[in-house]
Design a protein around this motif. Structure first.
Motif, PDB file in Angstrom:
ATOM      1  N   CYS A 104       0.837  -1.202   0.000  1.00 44.49           N
ATOM      2  CA  CYS A 104       0.000   0.000   0.000  1.00 44.49           C
ATOM      3  C   CYS A 104       0.871   1.251   0.000  1.00 44.49           C
ATOM      4  O   CYS A 104       2.000   1.247   0.502  1.00 44.49           O
ATOM      5  CB  CYS A 104      -0.892   0.035   1.240  1.00 44.49           C
ATOM      6  N   GLU A 105       0.313   2.315  -0.495  1.00 43.88           N
ATOM      7  CA  GLU A 105       1.026   3.589  -0.514  1.00 43.88           C
ATOM      8  C   GLU A 105       1.430   4.022   0.893  1.00 43.88           C
ATOM      9  O   GLU A 105       2.538   4.531   1.115  1.00 43.88           O
ATOM     10  CB  GLU A 105       0.136   4.664  -1.148  1.00 43.88           C
ATOM     11  N   HIS A 129      -0.336   2.887  -5.241  1.00 44.03           N
ATOM     12  CA  HIS A 129      -1.661   2.401  -5.642  1.00 44.03           C
ATOM     13  C   HIS A 129      -1.542   1.400  -6.788  1.00 44.03           C
ATOM     14  O   HIS A 129      -2.237   0.381  -6.815  1.00 44.03           O
ATOM     15  CB  HIS A 129      -2.553   3.568  -6.063  1.00 44.03           C
ATOM     16  N   HIS A 159      -2.927  -2.431  -6.521  1.00 45.55           N
ATOM     17  CA  HIS A 159      -4.003  -2.967  -7.370  1.00 45.55           C
ATOM     18  C   HIS A 159      -3.512  -4.143  -8.209  1.00 45.55           C
ATOM     19  O   HIS A 159      -4.241  -5.127  -8.401  1.00 45.55           O
ATOM     20  CB  HIS A 159      -4.554  -1.866  -8.282  1.00 45.55           C
ATOM     21  N   HIS A 177      -7.356   2.626  -1.476  1.00 44.93           N
ATOM     22  CA  HIS A 177      -7.185   3.764  -2.390  1.00 44.93           C
ATOM     23  C   HIS A 177      -8.147   4.884  -1.994  1.00 44.93           C
ATOM     24  O   HIS A 177      -7.756   6.062  -1.914  1.00 44.93           O
ATOM     25  CB  HIS A 177      -7.444   3.295  -3.822  1.00 44.93           C
TER      26      HIS A 177
END
Length: 325
Positions: free
Chosen positions: A189-190, A196, A200, A227
């Protein structure tokens, strides 16, 4: 998001709807038994419950039920000392130390966590890692130690390649281990140093590489929720309501919870709750309603704690009212 909350409050209570309550055990009846045994310091019962759940059937949920019990650290270290060759006491002690570490750190932002809290956090995680590596060496087929090492690794901020190797070690032993995939999703994850795009891509590749009906379809929904969560108010609603996001959620649901081969095995309740929240935020009321009805009022803390950390059931009820489920 505010509009959805307002709609939920306006629609009010739907008669005949099951009372919403947080299911701490995610539908696993053995979790309550093992948690109560841990609260009583009853190692014999804890051991029996865990022994009855083989690694091949994923006992990480049971381990965390024990690990989240405050005070377990006071008696489990005595068991470790009394049974120096036994891997299970070390595994339980390690998981407890992970939860205990986060208790020390708290959920506050890093800027509000003291140096002493961080030191305690890191010390407890380091102790957990020592035990986990010992268990992994003693029981090379077990998945649980590698799953737990993913959690400690994120807390200790290990390098990305180290985190990836720990994930790969877990899924070599259990290719569709939901918890291991959830941990790796968080890793990319960011907010944990990923992006992002990477998040994904990982979610989709994992979900659609699995056979139809697998729980891993949840990863796609979680990725969209992460997100959405990373965006400011306004852009967040526009993002998750985009037609391609709604289509992505539907495709993932078709491959998992709506697939003919889907079975309500361990973890299914959280998966349905996750899709219920994602579909609600995306405005797909029909799909959300189907998910809410499948849960029968049983609420899992995740992901509803993203909306209301102190009362996940309240968030669930508001969105269920909006969906009419």
């Amino acid at each position: 998001m505010a509009l959805i909350r307002d709609l939920g409050n306006t629609l009010g209570r739907w008669t005949g709807r099951p009372v919403a309550r947080v299911d701490k055990d995610s539908g696993d009846p053995d979790a309550r038994r093992v948690r109560e045994a841990a609260e009583a310091g009853d190692w014999a019962t804890v051991r029996d419950v865990l022994d009855a759940r083989p690694e091949s059937e994923d006992r990480t949920g049971l381990l965390w039920a024990v690990g989240d019990v405050s005070g377990t650290e006071r008696w489990i270290t005595d068991v470790v000392a009394a049974e120096p060759q036994a891997p299970l006491p070390r595994l339980v002690a390690a998981v407890r130390h992970i939860s205990w570490a986060w208790e020390a750190r708290t959920g506050a932002r890093a800027s509000h966590v003291s140096r002493e809290q961080f030191q305690l956090f890191h010390d407890r995680l380091a102790t957990a890692e020592t035990w986990l590596y010992e268990v992994a060496e003693c029981e090379p087929s077990w998945t649980s130690p590698w799953y737990a090492l993913q959690v400690t690794g994120r807390g200790l901020q290990v390098e990305g390649d180290v985190a990836r190797r720990r994930f790969e070690a877990a899924v070599r032993r259990d290719p569709r281990h939901l918890g291991a995939h959830q941990q790796q999703l968080q890793q990319v994850c960011e907010k944990w140093g990923g992006s992002h795009e990477e998040m994904h891509a990982f979610a989709r590749s994992s979900a659609f590489a699995a056979p139809g009906g697998a729980l891993l379809g949840q990863l796609v929904a979680v990725a969209h929720l992460e997100h959405w969560l990373a965006l400011d108010s306004g852009p967040d609603s526009r993002y998750i309501g985009r037609p391609e996001v709604v289509a992505s959620l539907g495709e993932a649901a078709d491959h998992s919870i709506r697939h003919p081969e889907f079975v309500q095995g361990r973890g299914w309740l959280q998966v349905y709750n996750t899709f219920a929240m994602a579909f609600s935020l995306a405005g797909d009321v029909t799909s959300a309603r189907e998910c809410f009805r499948a849960t029968e009022g049983r609420v899992t803390e995740f992901p509803w704690n993203y909306l209301n950390g102190s009362d996940p059931a309240k968030a669930y009820k508001e969105y269920r009212a909006y969906a009419g489920g």
